[in-house]
Design a protein around this motif. Structure first.
Motif, PDB file in Angstrom:
ATOM      1  N   LEU A   1       0.829  -1.206   0.000  1.00  0.00           N
ATOM      2  CA  LEU A   1       0.000   0.000   0.000  1.00  0.00           C
ATOM      3  C   LEU A   1       0.863   1.255   0.000  1.00  0.00           C
ATOM      4  N   ASP A   2       1.983   1.226   0.717  1.00  0.00           N
ATOM      5  CA  ASP A   2       2.898   2.382   0.719  1.00  0.00           C
ATOM      6  C   ASP A   2       3.445   2.650  -0.678  1.00  0.00           C
ATOM      7  N   GLN A   3       3.840   1.606  -1.377  1.00  0.00           N
ATOM      8  CA  GLN A   3       4.381   1.784  -2.721  1.00  0.00           C
ATOM      9  C   GLN A   3       3.345   2.383  -3.669  1.00  0.00           C
ATOM     10  N   LEU A   4       2.092   1.986  -3.502  1.00  0.00           N
ATOM     11  CA  LEU A   4       1.028   2.483  -4.375  1.00  0.00           C
ATOM     12  C   LEU A   4       0.410   3.789  -3.876  1.00  0.00           C
ATOM     13  N   ARG A   5       0.747   4.166  -2.640  1.00  0.00           N
ATOM     14  CA  ARG A   5       0.139   5.331  -1.981  1.00  0.00           C
ATOM     15  C   ARG A   5      -1.368   5.148  -1.842  1.00  0.00           C
ATOM     16  N   TRP A   6      -1.753   3.929  -1.506  1.00  0.00           N
ATOM     17  CA  TRP A   6      -3.147   3.572  -1.255  1.00  0.00           C
ATOM     18  C   TRP A   6      -3.339   3.418   0.241  1.00  0.00           C
ATOM     19  N   SER A   7      -4.587   3.305   0.650  1.00  0.00           N
ATOM     20  CA  SER A   7      -4.884   2.987   2.042  1.00  0.00           C
ATOM     21  C   SER A   7      -6.006   1.962   2.076  1.00  0.00           C
ATOM     22  N   LEU A   8      -6.091   1.256   3.181  1.00  0.00           N
ATOM     23  CA  LEU A   8      -7.136   0.257   3.374  1.00  0.00           C
ATOM     24  C   LEU A   8      -8.347   0.953   3.974  1.00  0.00           C
ATOM     25  N   LEU A   9      -9.466   0.924   3.260  1.00  0.00           N
ATOM     26  CA  LEU A   9     -10.691   1.569   3.711  1.00  0.00           C
ATOM     27  C   LEU A   9     -11.423   0.681   4.720  1.00  0.00           C
ATOM     28  N   LEU A  10     -12.293   1.289   5.491  1.00  0.00           N
ATOM     29  CA  LEU A  10     -13.112   0.531   6.428  1.00  0.00           C
ATOM     30  C   LEU A  10     -14.049  -0.402   5.659  1.00  0.00           C
ATOM     31  N   PRO A  11     -14.435  -1.514   6.272  1.00  0.00           N
ATOM     32  CA  PRO A  11     -15.379  -2.405   5.602  1.00  0.00           C
ATOM     33  C   PRO A  11     -16.705  -1.703   5.343  1.00  0.00           C
ATOM     34  N   GLY A  12     -17.426  -2.202   4.346  1.00  0.00           N
ATOM     35  CA  GLY A  12     -18.757  -1.693   4.067  1.00  0.00           C
ATOM     36  C   GLY A  12     -19.765  -2.284   5.041  1.00  0.00           C
ATOM     37  N   ASP A  13     -21.002  -1.863   4.923  1.00  0.00           N
ATOM     38  CA  ASP A  13     -22.089  -2.331   5.779  1.00  0.00           C
ATOM     39  C   ASP A  13     -22.894  -3.372   5.012  1.00  0.00           C
ATOM     40  N   PHE A  14     -22.720  -4.646   5.365  1.00  0.00           N
ATOM     41  CA  PHE A  14     -23.387  -5.738   4.672  1.00  0.00           C
ATOM     42  C   PHE A  14     -24.901  -5.626   4.751  1.00  0.00           C
ATOM     43  N   THR A  15     -25.420  -4.991   5.795  1.00  0.00           N
ATOM     44  CA  THR A  15     -26.874  -4.845   5.913  1.00  0.00           C
ATOM     45  C   THR A  15     -27.411  -3.769   4.969  1.00  0.00           C
ATOM     46  N   ALA A  16     -26.534  -2.909   4.472  1.00  0.00           N
ATOM     47  CA  ALA A  16     -26.947  -1.878   3.511  1.00  0.00           C
ATOM     48  C   ALA A  16     -26.704  -2.330   2.067  1.00  0.00           C
ATOM     49  N   TRP A  17     -25.649  -3.094   1.843  1.00  0.00           N
ATOM     50  CA  TRP A  17     -25.323  -3.625   0.506  1.00  0.00           C
ATOM     51  C   TRP A  17     -24.773  -5.033   0.682  1.00  0.00           C
ATOM     52  N   ASP A  18     -25.520  -6.017   0.200  1.00  0.00           N
ATOM     53  CA  ASP A  18     -25.106  -7.413   0.401  1.00  0.00           C
ATOM     54  C   ASP A  18     -24.503  -8.042  -0.849  1.00  0.00           C
ATOM     55  N   GLY A  19     -24.164  -7.224  -1.827  1.00  0.00           N
ATOM     56  CA  GLY A  19     -23.524  -7.747  -3.025  1.00  0.00           C
ATOM     57  C   GLY A  19     -24.421  -8.617  -3.881  1.00  0.00           C
ATOM     58  N   MET A  20     -25.726  -8.523  -3.677  1.00  0.00           N
ATOM     59  CA  MET A  20     -26.736  -9.317  -4.397  1.00  0.00           C
ATOM     60  C   MET A  20     -26.776 -10.766  -3.925  1.00  0.00           C
ATOM     61  N   VAL A  21     -26.278 -11.032  -2.710  1.00  0.00           N
ATOM     62  CA  VAL A  21     -26.364 -12.380  -2.149  1.00  0.00           C
ATOM     63  C   VAL A  21     -27.831 -12.769  -1.979  1.00  0.00           C
ATOM     64  N   SER A  22     -28.641 -11.864  -1.422  1.00  0.00           N
ATOM     65  CA  SER A  22     -30.055 -12.190  -1.200  1.00  0.00           C
ATOM     66  C   SER A  22     -30.753 -12.469  -2.529  1.00  0.00           C
ATOM     67  N   TRP A  23     -30.432 -11.713  -3.561  1.00  0.00           N
ATOM     68  CA  TRP A  23     -31.011 -11.963  -4.888  1.00  0.00           C
ATOM     69  C   TRP A  23     -30.594 -13.341  -5.389  1.00  0.00           C
ATOM     70  N   PHE A  24     -29.311 -13.652  -5.250  1.00  0.00           N
ATOM     71  CA  PHE A  24     -28.794 -14.950  -5.694  1.00  0.00           C
ATOM     72  C   PHE A  24     -29.522 -16.097  -4.999  1.00  0.00           C
ATOM     73  N   LEU A  25     -29.669 -16.010  -3.680  1.00  0.00           N
ATOM     74  CA  LEU A  25     -30.350 -17.071  -2.937  1.00  0.00           C
ATOM     75  C   LEU A  25     -31.815 -17.208  -3.381  1.00  0.00           C
ATOM     76  N   ARG A  26     -32.496 -16.080  -3.548  1.00  0.00           N
ATOM     77  CA  ARG A  26     -33.886 -16.114  -4.007  1.00  0.00           C
ATOM     78  C   ARG A  26     -33.995 -16.742  -5.400  1.00  0.00           C
ATOM     79  N   ARG A  27     -33.060 -16.360  -6.265  1.00  0.00           N
ATOM     80  CA  ARG A  27     -33.110 -16.847  -7.646  1.00  0.00           C
ATOM     81  C   ARG A  27     -32.931 -18.363  -7.698  1.00  0.00           C
ATOM     82  N   VAL A  28     -31.995 -18.879  -6.890  1.00  0.00           N
ATOM     83  CA  VAL A  28     -31.770 -20.330  -6.857  1.00  0.00           C
ATOM     84  C   VAL A  28     -33.008 -21.038  -6.309  1.00  0.00           C
ATOM     85  N   GLU A  29     -33.638 -20.447  -5.310  1.00  0.00           N
ATOM     86  CA  GLU A  29     -34.857 -21.047  -4.754  1.00  0.00           C
ATOM     87  C   GLU A  29     -35.991 -21.031  -5.788  1.00  0.00           C
TER      88      GLU A  29
END
Length: 198
Positions: free
Chosen positions: A139-167
């Motif tokens: 990260l130092d070489q790229l001058r990047w930083s590690l951001l805080l994790p996101g909120d899974f309850t606000a954005w679940d990456g479409m996991v709930s959609w995937f599970l519903r679709r399979v069902e």
């Protein structure tokens, strides 16, 4: 830090110019040494990856962009092979760009090739695109930083959609990839309230 490396190269160039190759070699060895990267193959199960993606809230921990659960993308390719093509090796001239821009993967914050441990504390969710840019750089070489994790309850990456679709369409479970990720999603999200609107 970067300036020190530049100065080492400048000083080595002057030594070479003055015919002191051995001195230039010693200087580089002391001030900007070559360290060969170690390479080892690592493979993670869908469960291990899902666990990290959920922990990190399906965001790219370096850029902050939202990412989409891998098998959700694959289902789109299953249903729309022409509009949303998939290529098993990620070939951009054949597969949709989403497989680079939105597809999450695990990155080692401190690269294993540079001595970083292959443990969850050193893992971060990021897109395939970001992972390919970061490669074995720190990260130092790229001058990047590690951001805080996101909120899974606000954005679940479409996991709930995937599970519903399979069902709704259990025929997709014939595909081993979909089946493995489906099991992983069920195990990892057990007891977690999923986002119903996605």
């Amino acid at each position: 830090m970067q300036e020190d490396k530049v100065h080492a190269i400048v000083d080595a160039c002057h030594l070479v110019e003055n015919g002191d190759i051995e001195g230039a070699s010693r200087l580089i060895g002391a001030r900007y040494p070559f360290r060969p990267l170690s390479k080892s193959a690592r493979a993670y199960t869908p469960r291990a990856m899902t666990k990290i993606f959920v922990r990190d809230g399906f965001i790219d921990r370096y850029r902050g962009d939202r990412l989409v659960y891998p098998p959700a993308l694959r289902l789109l390719s299953h249903y729309m092979p022409d509009a949303f093509p998939y290529h098993k090796n990620g070939k951009m001239s054949v597969g949709h760009y989403a497989y680079w821009e939105l597809f999450p993967t695990i990155d080692h914050v401190v690269p294993v090739a540079l001595g970083g441990p292959d443990i969850e504390d050193n893992w971060a969710c990021c897109s395939m695109l970001t992972n390919s840019i970061k490669s074995n750089w720190t990260l130092d070489q790229l001058r990047w930083s590690l951001l805080l994790p996101g909120d899974f309850t606000a954005w679940d990456g479409m996991v709930s959609w995937f599970l519903r679709r399979v069902e709704q369409d259990a025929s997709v479970l014939v595909n081993l990839y979909v089946r493995q990720w489906y099991r992983a999603a069920l195990e990892v999200t057990q007891g977690i309230d999923l986002v119903a609107t996605q």
